[in-house]
Motif scaffolding. Structure first.
Motif, PDB file in Angstrom:
ATOM      1  N   GLN A  13      -8.271 -10.920  -4.487  1.00 37.45           N
ATOM      2  CA  GLN A  13      -8.762 -10.698  -3.257  1.00 37.45           C
ATOM      3  C   GLN A  13      -9.558 -12.099  -2.788  1.00 37.45           C
ATOM      4  N   ALA A  14     -10.544 -12.616  -3.681  1.00 37.72           N
ATOM      5  CA  ALA A  14     -11.275 -13.668  -3.190  1.00 37.72           C
ATOM      6  C   ALA A  14     -10.531 -14.871  -2.938  1.00 37.72           C
ATOM      7  N   LYS A  15      -9.691 -15.098  -4.156  1.00 38.74           N
ATOM      8  CA  LYS A  15      -8.966 -16.237  -4.087  1.00 38.74           C
ATOM      9  C   LYS A  15      -8.066 -16.599  -2.813  1.00 38.74           C
ATOM     10  N   GLY A  16      -7.538 -15.184  -2.542  1.00 38.42           N
ATOM     11  CA  GLY A  16      -6.363 -15.074  -1.517  1.00 38.42           C
ATOM     12  C   GLY A  16      -7.411 -15.649  -0.158  1.00 38.42           C
ATOM     13  N   LYS A  17      -8.522 -14.916   0.087  1.00 38.99           N
ATOM     14  CA  LYS A  17      -9.288 -15.518   1.238  1.00 38.99           C
ATOM     15  C   LYS A  17      -9.623 -16.721   1.395  1.00 38.99           C
ATOM     16  N   VAL A  18     -10.114 -17.198   0.148  1.00 37.09           N
ATOM     17  CA  VAL A  18     -10.082 -18.809   0.163  1.00 37.09           C
ATOM     18  C   VAL A  18      -8.956 -19.507   0.527  1.00 37.09           C
ATOM     19  N   LYS A  19      -7.892 -19.117  -0.111  1.00 42.99           N
ATOM     20  CA  LYS A  19      -6.608 -20.024   0.152  1.00 42.99           C
ATOM     21  C   LYS A  19      -6.275 -19.977   1.639  1.00 42.99           C
ATOM     22  N   GLU A  20      -6.432 -18.569   1.998  1.00 41.72           N
ATOM     23  CA  GLU A  20      -5.892 -18.374   3.689  1.00 41.72           C
ATOM     24  C   GLU A  20      -6.962 -19.315   4.608  1.00 41.72           C
ATOM     25  N   ALA A  21      -8.347 -19.184   4.186  1.00 40.98           N
ATOM     26  CA  ALA A  21      -9.027 -20.029   5.063  1.00 40.98           C
ATOM     27  C   ALA A  21      -8.967 -21.325   4.914  1.00 40.98           C
ATOM     28  N   VAL A  22      -8.384 -22.032   3.757  1.00 44.31           N
ATOM     29  CA  VAL A  22      -8.235 -23.296   3.664  1.00 44.31           C
ATOM     30  C   VAL A  22      -6.780 -23.826   4.249  1.00 44.31           C
ATOM     31  N   GLY A  23      -5.909 -23.057   4.352  1.00 48.55           N
ATOM     32  CA  GLY A  23      -4.698 -23.160   4.842  1.00 48.55           C
ATOM     33  C   GLY A  23      -5.074 -23.188   6.333  1.00 48.55           C
ATOM     34  N   GLN A  39      -4.258 -11.635  -1.223  1.00 55.05           N
ATOM     35  CA  GLN A  39      -5.196 -10.616  -0.779  1.00 55.05           C
ATOM     36  C   GLN A  39      -4.454  -9.143  -0.879  1.00 55.05           C
ATOM     37  N   SER A  40      -3.292  -9.040  -0.371  1.00 52.77           N
ATOM     38  CA  SER A  40      -2.782  -7.949  -0.511  1.00 52.77           C
ATOM     39  C   SER A  40      -2.217  -7.669  -1.980  1.00 52.77           C
ATOM     40  N   LYS A  41      -1.806  -8.403  -2.807  1.00 49.05           N
ATOM     41  CA  LYS A  41      -1.875  -7.921  -3.956  1.00 49.05           C
ATOM     42  C   LYS A  41      -2.867  -7.459  -4.699  1.00 49.05           C
ATOM     43  N   GLY A  42      -4.206  -8.129  -4.547  1.00 53.48           N
ATOM     44  CA  GLY A  42      -5.281  -7.537  -4.947  1.00 53.48           C
ATOM     45  C   GLY A  42      -5.532  -6.340  -4.303  1.00 53.48           C
ATOM     46  N   ASP A  43      -5.315  -5.916  -2.947  1.00 56.53           N
ATOM     47  CA  ASP A  43      -5.726  -4.778  -2.465  1.00 56.53           C
ATOM     48  C   ASP A  43      -4.766  -3.492  -3.058  1.00 56.53           C
ATOM     49  N   ALA A  44      -3.619  -3.926  -3.201  1.00 55.55           N
ATOM     50  CA  ALA A  44      -2.717  -3.023  -3.803  1.00 55.55           C
ATOM     51  C   ALA A  44      -3.200  -2.521  -5.517  1.00 55.55           C
ATOM     52  N   ARG A  45      -3.637  -3.599  -6.184  1.00 53.97           N
ATOM     53  CA  ARG A  45      -4.183  -3.274  -7.338  1.00 53.97           C
ATOM     54  C   ARG A  45      -5.514  -2.484  -7.352  1.00 53.97           C
ATOM     55  N   GLN A  46      -6.161  -2.881  -6.483  1.00 54.97           N
ATOM     56  CA  GLN A  46      -7.541  -2.079  -6.438  1.00 54.97           C
ATOM     57  C   GLN A  46      -7.319  -0.436  -6.048  1.00 54.97           C
ATOM     58  N   ALA A  47      -6.115  -0.516  -4.936  1.00 53.54           N
ATOM     59  CA  ALA A  47      -5.776   1.042  -4.819  1.00 53.54           C
ATOM     60  C   ALA A  47      -5.441   1.576  -5.880  1.00 53.54           C
ATOM     61  N   LYS A  48      -4.446   0.962  -6.485  1.00 50.02           N
ATOM     62  CA  LYS A  48      -3.761   1.537  -7.735  1.00 50.02           C
ATOM     63  C   LYS A  48      -4.929   2.057  -8.847  1.00 50.02           C
ATOM     64  N   GLU A  49      -5.967   1.318  -9.192  1.00 52.73           N
ATOM     65  CA  GLU A  49      -7.126   1.787  -9.743  1.00 52.73           C
ATOM     66  C   GLU A  49      -8.044   2.859  -9.321  1.00 52.73           C
TER      67      GLU A  49
END
Length: 57
Positions: A13-23, A39-49
């Motif tokens: 999620q954090a890497k996704g936020k940074v990448k989105e902001a830089v982009g 970020q979506s991948k991280g959200d899905a993993r977190q929901a699964k856990e």
């Protein structure tokens, strides 16, 4: 193991936020989209856990 997966989700999620902001800052739509996807991948993993935690108890 579950703690490891939760940490991995937070990291994605954090890497996704940074990448989105830089982009967004440099005007690179592809990088911005990749950031949102991470970020979506991280959200899905977190929901699964969280779901696994609910069924443990």
């Amino acid at each position: 193991m579950a703690g490891d997966q939760k940490a991995k989700a937070k990291k994605e999620q954090a890497k996704g936020k940074v990448k989105e902001a830089v982009g967004r800052a440099v005007g690179n739509e592809r990088m911005e989209a990749e950031g949102r996807a991470a970020q979506s991948k991280g959200d899905a993993r977190q929901a699964k856990e969280k779901t696994k935690d609910v069924f443990k108890h």
